[in-house]
Design a protein around this motif. Structure first.
Motif, mmCIF file in Angstrom:
data_model
loop_
_atom_site.group_PDB
_atom_site.id
_atom_site.type_symbol
_atom_site.label_atom_id
_atom_site.label_comp_id
_atom_site.label_asym_id
_atom_site.label_seq_id
_atom_site.Cartn_x
_atom_site.Cartn_y
_atom_site.Cartn_z
ATOM 1 N N GLN A 1 0.814 -1.206 0.000
ATOM 2 C CA GLN A 1 0.000 0.000 0.000
ATOM 3 C C GLN A 1 0.855 1.265 0.000
ATOM 4 O O GLN A 1 0.315 2.366 0.038
ATOM 5 N N PHE B 1 3.965 8.285 2.904
ATOM 6 C CA PHE B 1 3.036 8.958 3.823
ATOM 7 C C PHE B 1 3.738 9.268 5.136
ATOM 8 O O PHE B 1 3.530 10.328 5.736
ATOM 9 N N PHE C 1 -6.606 15.411 -0.568
ATOM 10 C CA PHE C 1 -7.254 14.198 -1.053
ATOM 11 C C PHE C 1 -6.883 13.849 -2.493
ATOM 12 O O PHE C 1 -6.609 12.705 -2.821
ATOM 13 N N THR C 2 -6.843 14.861 -3.347
ATOM 14 C CA THR C 2 -6.614 14.578 -4.767
ATOM 15 C C THR C 2 -5.157 14.257 -5.087
ATOM 16 O O THR C 2 -4.856 13.827 -6.187
ATOM 17 N N GLN C 3 -4.252 14.495 -4.142
ATOM 18 C CA GLN C 3 -2.826 14.307 -4.403
ATOM 19 C C GLN C 3 -2.291 13.139 -3.602
ATOM 20 O O GLN C 3 -1.775 13.321 -2.504
ATOM 21 N N ARG C 4 -2.361 11.955 -4.153
ATOM 22 C CA ARG C 4 -2.004 10.780 -3.363
ATOM 23 C C ARG C 4 -0.565 10.838 -2.853
ATOM 24 O O ARG C 4 -0.267 10.383 -1.758
ATOM 25 N N ASP C 5 0.338 11.415 -3.643
ATOM 26 C CA ASP C 5 1.733 11.424 -3.214
ATOM 27 C C ASP C 5 1.980 12.364 -2.041
ATOM 28 O O ASP C 5 3.053 12.358 -1.454
ATOM 29 N N ARG C 6 0.987 13.179 -1.685
ATOM 30 C CA ARG C 6 1.190 14.090 -0.544
ATOM 31 C C ARG C 6 0.405 13.642 0.686
ATOM 32 O O ARG C 6 0.380 14.334 1.677
ATOM 33 N N TRP C 7 -0.262 12.508 0.596
ATOM 34 C CA TRP C 7 -1.090 12.069 1.723
ATOM 35 C C TRP C 7 -0.290 11.934 3.001
ATOM 36 O O TRP C 7 0.887 11.570 2.989
ATOM 37 N N GLY D 1 -3.856 8.306 4.613
ATOM 38 C CA GLY D 1 -3.544 7.047 3.948
ATOM 39 C C GLY D 1 -4.250 5.889 4.618
ATOM 40 O O GLY D 1 -4.815 5.017 3.949
ATOM 41 N N GLN E 1 -8.016 5.905 3.881
ATOM 42 C CA GLN E 1 -8.311 5.465 2.525
ATOM 43 C C GLN E 1 -8.119 3.972 2.363
ATOM 44 O O GLN E 1 -8.750 3.335 1.534
ATOM 45 N N GLN F 1 -10.405 0.214 0.541
ATOM 46 C CA GLN F 1 -9.949 -0.819 -0.368
ATOM 47 C C GLN F 1 -10.118 -2.175 0.278
ATOM 48 O O GLN F 1 -10.428 -2.304 1.438
#
Lengths: 496, 327
Positions: free
Chosen positions: B115, B120, B269-275, B280, B283, B287
């Motif tokens: 994951q 993060f 939220f829209t920037q996964r690499d900055r979570w 994280g 979210q 899944q």
């Protein structure tokens, strides 16, 4: 008529930065307002109508920019000699200035082309830094001013960044929140909508949530205009449901006869008022329980026992751990094939489902327990500090007088804690009332635990209705303010 | 003499004082056990579930301990990850047979490798450290001004800031979200830091102020008379004297930034690499990951804050009570 209004509006819009800019440098506010108003009308009315300036926001940015540039070009001799008594001015100046600064930033970023190489975030930071240098009157420290004045200037310089960030992040959003609540805005509009557009204000958002009608419903009439009676001789009324349907989606919740008149009650959102009551109830109960358990824990820890230091550390675990992880572990413990059900040999849905406990929906009970568990350490810390500050001789005296442990607790310890209880209850009430993430993360946005902050979040993200979300936020702030006023006025125990 | 015989004859009479204090002692130990269980058990349960296979967790919901085999099965893939960085022999030929395709078998490697949690962790650390350092940088001079310098509006300033602290985060969230979207600050850590500062500065200011007033100003005054500037007085005198308070502010601020969820969710939220870690983890729930991995994730984000806290508990406790910290 529209033209006159437009000119007036722009005069006011221009006058504000004029007032501000002249306040800082010249201390001649009348002149500032005048020049600002003229500039405002010129740029706002003329500029936008001939297409020189694209939007009201860029007009505001232009006005502000022109004023600043104009002042910077002024010769030194134009400045007044007399600058005494300007501390308060500087304080007010800093606050108004920051508000205007944000106008400027928004204006600036809206006129920049999309492919501008420097990121708007960086520009914002740069503008803030420039602003600090401009407003904080560095030169004043070396002038022939009195010592008191130098110290006070220094104090403003030291506190300014903090004041700016805190007020900028709070005051400005609050103003906007009110504006949004009066307009029909959805998430999709946010990119292009004019933020300060007040032309189409309406109370629709408030009505959509809290709309309430109490109407006299007419009877069904025959052709001659007399009321139709049913078999028992009672008057037949127009079906309230059909009646309210004419009023933009009002729903009927009940009917009552007062005298000869038949009244029907209709609401727009049947879930709104139950939600308010639920929020209130949950806040009250969680706060009281958290304080109660905090008190019990503090009484336990008061006297030394083996392992007390470690035990104190344990007690704060629920409070310091990230809410997301404690919400997960509660979910796992409480799920249908989880530990609690396994222990009790049951198959209860604690965090969803329609079971009730003492008439309260079970998920809401769990949320209350969760809040109690998570925040009793907070009350514990406060109460322990206060309990340990109670002088020993009071207990000795009570003991000599023959007071037993229970009596010492009831008549010595507890009265000493009254003041802390008052403060604690206040803090816990406010923070629980405002709490969003605990509830949302524990149960998700289900009906049984929907409290005001969750409703706001849902309106914003699930429905994308910014206007309604803001309206609920305004209602929430209002309720909180009224509650606090009542509390301060009638309930707060007057002790530090 | 007479009284002694009397005592020996009649059975000992329990006074109300004695009964109550005996009962009090019993109740006290019951309560100690009760509180210890309710505070520690949930965290122990995270550990317990994260170490057991998912099937076992589902069938034995009340099993209190993982078996030794479970523990080594869970930890072995982590060891493989640390040694080789992958469980795929095609990527790294050094991967031995017992490390091949093992990452999906351990809750910890599911979270950390599959994951992608390490970025993060980096974001959370960066965000927390930035918040801590900026808070201290801005709050220390401000607290100094509020306690040591006389100027008009001093009281209004300190109370006003505290009042603002009471404001509901969710009420500010909508306009901030809009402004950030418009200014392009949404999705950036720098923007989030500014929002966090608006929450941490008031507490920091309040905590530092209540500590500064307990330090006598004599030393600072002497330094000023001897020709120190204000800056060097703050740096050389005030800061060293206020170390405990500064430490507690740093800890508390770190805790806020590390745990924060709502604003991180809104802005990143829209920037996964900055979570951040909490985002994280939240979210992860959406899944199809096993519950054991959720527990491993929960433990991973709780442990740093608990460890830090345990080392500095004294500071934090004092700071929390002094500053009427939010929660």
């Amino acid at each position: 008529m529209d033209t006159v209004l437009n000119i007036l509006l722009w005069a006011v819009i221009g006058a504000l930065p004029g007032f501000y800019v002249f306040f800082v440098k010249l201390y001649d506010t009348r002149l500032g307002v005048l020049i600002g108003a003229v500039l405002g009308v010129l740029v706002g009315v003329v500029g936008t109508s001939i297409g020189l300036i694209a939007s009201p926001i860029s007009a505001i940015a232009t006005i502000f920019g022109l004023l600043v540039v104009g002042l910077l070009l002024l010769p030194q001799s134009a400045y007044p000699d007399d600058q005494k008594d300007n501390q308060q001015r500087r304080l007010i100046t800093a606050v108004i200035g920051f508000v205007l600064l944000l106008f400027l930033i928004v204006g600036l970023t809206s006129i920049l082309p999309a492919d501008f190489p420097i990121s708007p975030g960086l520009i914002t930071i740069a503008v803030i830094v420039l602003f600090l240098i401009y407003v904080v009157p560095r030169g004043d420290f070396d002038n022939q001013q009195s010592n008191a004045q130098r110290i006070s200037n220094l104090a403003y310089a030291l506190t300014l960044p903090t004041v700016l960030i805190v007020t900028g992040i709070v005051i400005f959003p609050v103003i906007w929140n009110v504006i949004f609540s009066l307009r029909d805005i959805s998430v999709g509009d946010l990119r292009d909508v004019e933020l300060f557009d007040l032309r189409e204000i309406t109370l629709d958002n408030f009505e959509a949530q809290g709309g309430f009608r109490f109407d006299a419903v007419p009877c069904e009439m025959d052709d001659s205009g007399t009321c139709i009676l049913d078999e028992d001789g009672n008057i037949t009324y127009v079906n309230p449901r059909r009646y309210f349907d004419d009023y933009r989606g009002y729903r009927e919740t009940g009917a009552i006869d007062i005298g000869d008149t038949h009244y029907a009650i209709g609401v727009r959102n049947p879930e709104f008022y139950p939600m308010l009551i639920r929020t209130f109830m949950y806040t009250l109960v969680s706060s009281v329980l958290a304080i109660f358990f905090g008190l019990v824990a503090a009484l336990v820890v008061r006297e030394a026992f083996p392992g007390r230091a470690i035990f104190r550390g344990f007690l704060l675990f629920p409070y310091i751990a990230p809410v997301i992880s404690v919400a997960f572990i509660w979910q796992v413990l409480l799920r249908q094939n989880g530990f609690v059900n396994g222990l009790l040999g049951t198959n209860t849905q604690f965090l969803s489902g329609n079971d009730t406990f003492l008439g309260v929906a079970l998920p809401l009970v769990m949320v209350i327990l969760f809040q109690t568990w998570r925040y009793f350490p907070f009350a514990f810390l406060f109460l322990l500090a206060r309990i340990q500050a109670i002088p020993d001789d009071i207990y000795e005296a009570a003991k000599v007088d023959g007071a037993t442990p229970i009596q010492r607790l009831l008549y010595v310890t507890l009265p000493q804690l009254r003041g802390v209880f008052g403060t604690l209850f206040l803090l816990r009430f406010i923070w629980t009332f405002n709490k969003f993430d605990d509830v949302y993360l524990l149960t998700g946005p289900i009906e049984q635990t929907k409290v005001i902050p969750v409703q706001i979040f849902e309106s914003l993200f699930t429905e994308g209705n910014v206007g309604e979300a803001s309206a609920v936020a305004v209602v929430m702030a209002g309720i909180l303010a009224v509650t606090l006023l009542i509390y301060f006025r009638y309930f707060l125990v007057d002790e530090a | 003499m007479a009284s002694m015989t009397q005592t020996n004859q009649t059975q000992k009479v329990w006074t109300r004082e004695e009964i109550e204090s005996l009962a009090g002692r019993i109740i006290k130990w019951i309560l100690i056990v009760f509180f210890a269980v309710i505070t520690v058990f949930p965290f122990y349960w995270m550990l317990n579930l994260s170490l057991r296979p998912e099937q076992d967790v589902l069938t034995n919901p009340t099993k209190l301990f993982p078996s030794g085999e479970d523990i080594s099965n869970t930890l072995h893939p982590v060891g493989c990850w640390l040694r080789y960085g992958t469980d795929d022999p095609e990527e790294n030929p050094a991967v031995p047979a017992d490390c091949t395709n093992v990452f999906s078998r351990s809750s910890y490697t599911i979270v950390l490798v599959q994951q992608g949690f390490p970025p993060f962790i980096g974001n959370s650390v960066l965000l927390a450290l930035l918040t801590v350092s900026l808070t201290l940088l801005l709050a220390i001079p401000a607290a100094y001004a509020i306690t040591r310098l006389t100027y008009q509006g001093r009281n209004a300033m300190s109370w006003g800031i505290l009042l603002i602290y009471m404001f509901p985060a969710i009420v500010l969230a909508i306009p901030l979200f809009v402004v950030f979207t418009r200014t392009g600050l949404a999705g950036s850590l720098e923007g989030l830091v500014i929002v966090y500062l608006s929450g941490t500065l008031p507490v920091a200011l309040y905590m530092l102020r209540s500590y500064f007033v307990t330090i006598p100003p004599d030393l600072e005054e002497a330094a000023l008379i001897d020709g120190c500037t204000y800056a060097s007085t703050i740096w050389r005198i005030t800061i060293p004297l206020a170390t405990p308070a500064i430490a507690s502010v740093a800890l508390y601020t770190f805790m806020i930034a590390w745990n924060e969820f709502l604003y991180a969710f809104l802005f990143l939220f829209t920037q996964r690499d900055r979570w951040t870690l909490p985002l994280g983890l939240q979210q992860l729930n959406d899944q199809e990951v096993p519950v054991t991995a959720l527990m491993a994730g929960s433990l991973i984000i709780s442990i740093p804050i608990i460890v830090i806290f345990f080392f500095f508990e004294r500071f934090l406790t004092r700071g929390l009570t002094a500053g009427a910290v939010k929660g």
